[in-house]
Write an enzyme that holds these catalytic residues in place. Structure first.
Site, PDB file in Angstrom:
ATOM      1  N   ASP A  72       0.936  -1.417  -0.100  1.00  0.00           N
ATOM      2  CA  ASP A  72       0.037  -0.010  -0.042  1.00  0.00           C
ATOM      3  C   ASP A  72       0.824   1.039  -0.067  1.00  0.00           C
ATOM      4  OD1 ASP A  72       1.026  -0.021   2.487  1.00  0.00           O
ATOM      5  OD2 ASP A  72      -0.884  -0.531   3.502  1.00  0.00           O
ATOM      6  N   THR A  73       1.637   1.498  -1.114  1.00  0.00           N
ATOM      7  CA  THR A  73       2.607   2.484  -1.160  1.00  0.00           C
ATOM      8  C   THR A  73       2.675   2.984  -2.451  1.00  0.00           C
ATOM      9  OG1 THR A  73       3.856   1.395   0.498  1.00  0.00           O
ATOM     10  CG2 THR A  73       5.149   2.916  -0.513  1.00  0.00           C
ATOM     11  N   VAL A  74       2.951   4.140  -2.555  1.00  0.00           N
ATOM     12  CA  VAL A  74       3.560   5.044  -4.042  1.00  0.00           C
ATOM     13  C   VAL A  74       4.559   5.412  -4.077  1.00  0.00           C
ATOM     14  CG1 VAL A  74       0.927   5.499  -4.646  1.00  0.00           C
ATOM     15  CG2 VAL A  74       2.644   7.298  -3.568  1.00  0.00           C
ATOM     16  N   GLN A  98       5.668   7.170  -0.344  1.00  0.00           N
ATOM     17  CA  GLN A  98       4.601   7.595   0.590  1.00  0.00           C
ATOM     18  C   GLN A  98       3.497   6.591   0.811  1.00  0.00           C
ATOM     19  OE1 GLN A  98       1.216  10.045   0.348  1.00  0.00           O
ATOM     20  NE2 GLN A  98       1.694   9.580   2.455  1.00  0.00           N
ATOM     21  N   SER A  99       3.014   6.415   1.999  1.00  0.00           N
ATOM     22  CA  SER A  99       2.314   5.120   2.135  1.00  0.00           C
ATOM     23  C   SER A  99       1.162   5.314   3.200  1.00  0.00           C
ATOM     24  CB  SER A  99       3.205   4.067   2.692  1.00  0.00           C
ATOM     25  OG  SER A  99       2.444   2.872   3.162  1.00  0.00           O
TER      26      SER A  99
END
Length: 331
Positions: A310-312, A328-329
């Protein structure tokens, strides 16, 4: 720096399943003039009241993942402020124009976001305020429909106006704390006021003469360096790209590195992490010997943890060679 913050803010609107103003960020920043890499750790801490004694008082032996007891104080916004203070050139307010517009006037629902909403229906429906944002009359929106987030637009507007002030001391902090308390969480306004990002040195490793930088604990950056160190003596380029031998080698190295992550990674303010050993080439060769060409490790026997993500990731480089690299997560 300005581009990275602006992109991150837009992603918090368009990809709410992966990142959020309520999440954390880990930065690597390269100053081309100084030829220097610095890390910025914008990770939120647990509320001060989240002690072992408190969990025991509640009859819990572990932290329930679907609960406010699993939620830390958001760190990303303070990281944006620190990064811009050190390296930003454009006016702070202007960095949020696009994100505010997308939140208030709608952003198209991607197929991936639609799939996430569909899979998360029980969780979304259990919380009326969340269901109101992501569901339309209780149903899943179609890909291409517009997602409107008026409250998020207001939040971003406040951040654009006051930086960290409204988020950690004012209206936003008070709203989050009130929601947390009503739902059994432990957050206080003092927890928000105390949140600070930390500038520090990055971790450094090498792979065949190339220096690789990673963010330090409490991020899991060292695991990537361990993977590279384990594979440095292998002729990976000679293997068929994404062929069975190539994939087997990479997957097994990742399993082993993640097993070490799960065993050793912690908040360095509270735990001693044997980082020198974990980044040593000797240790990597020792761990490399665990990889067998004829079979793979059973995931739970390494042992290792969840494969959910669950991270970009955001990267921006300017004409002078300055670079910002961040994950960012919502973690």
């Amino acid at each position: 720096m300005d581009a990275a913050i602006a992109a991150n803010a837009v992603l918090a609107v368009a990809y709410p399943q992966w990142c959020s103003v309520g999440g954390d960020a880990f930065w690597l920043i390269y100053d081309a003039r100084r030829r220097e890499v610095r890390a910025l750790v914008a990770a939120g801490r647990a509320p001060a009241a989240a002690t072992l004694a408190e969990f025991e008082r509640r009859g819990l032996s572990e932290i329930p993942p679907r609960s406010l007891l699993a939620v830390t104080v958001p760190g990303a916004v303070d990281g944006w402020v620190e990064a811009h203070r050190a390296h930003g050139r454009l006016p702070w307010r202007s960095l949020f124009d696009a994100a505010i517009d997308y939140a208030g006037n709608g952003v198209p629902v991607t197929a991936r976001l639609r799939g996430w909403i569909e899979r998360s229906l029980p969780v979304l429906r259990a919380q009326p305020t969340t269901a109101k944002i992501f569901l339309r009359d209780g149903t899943v929106p179609r890909a291409g429909d517009r997602l409107f987030q008026a409250d998020l637009a207001r939040t971003l507007e406040l951040i654009a106006q006051s930086g960290r002030e409204s988020f950690y001391h004012g209206e936003i902090a008070r709203a989050i704390v009130a929601f947390s308390k009503a739902a059994g969480g432990l957050h206080t306004e003092a927890d928000f006021a105390a949140q600070r990002s930390e500038w520090t040195d990055p971790l450094a490793g090498s792979y065949r003469g190339v220096t690789i930088y990673e963010t330090p604990p409490p991020s899991q950056g060292f695991a990537a360096l361990l993977m590279l160190h384990m594979l440095e003596d292998d002729d990976v380029g000679a293997l068929e790209y994404l062929g069975p031998d190539h994939l087997h080698l990479l997957v097994e190295a990742k399993k082993i590195a993640f097993a070490d992550r799960n065993r050793y990674l912690a908040d360095p303010a509270f735990a001693e992490i044997p980082m020198a050993k974990l980044l040593s080439k000797e240790y990597a060769r020792e761990r490399r010997r665990l990889i067998r060409p004829d079979r793979g490790w059973v995931w739970d026997q390494v042992p290792a943890g969840s494969l959910q993500g669950d991270t970009v990731y955001v990267a921006a480089v300017d004409a002078e060679g300055n670079a910002a690299s961040l994950i960012q997560s919502i973690y």
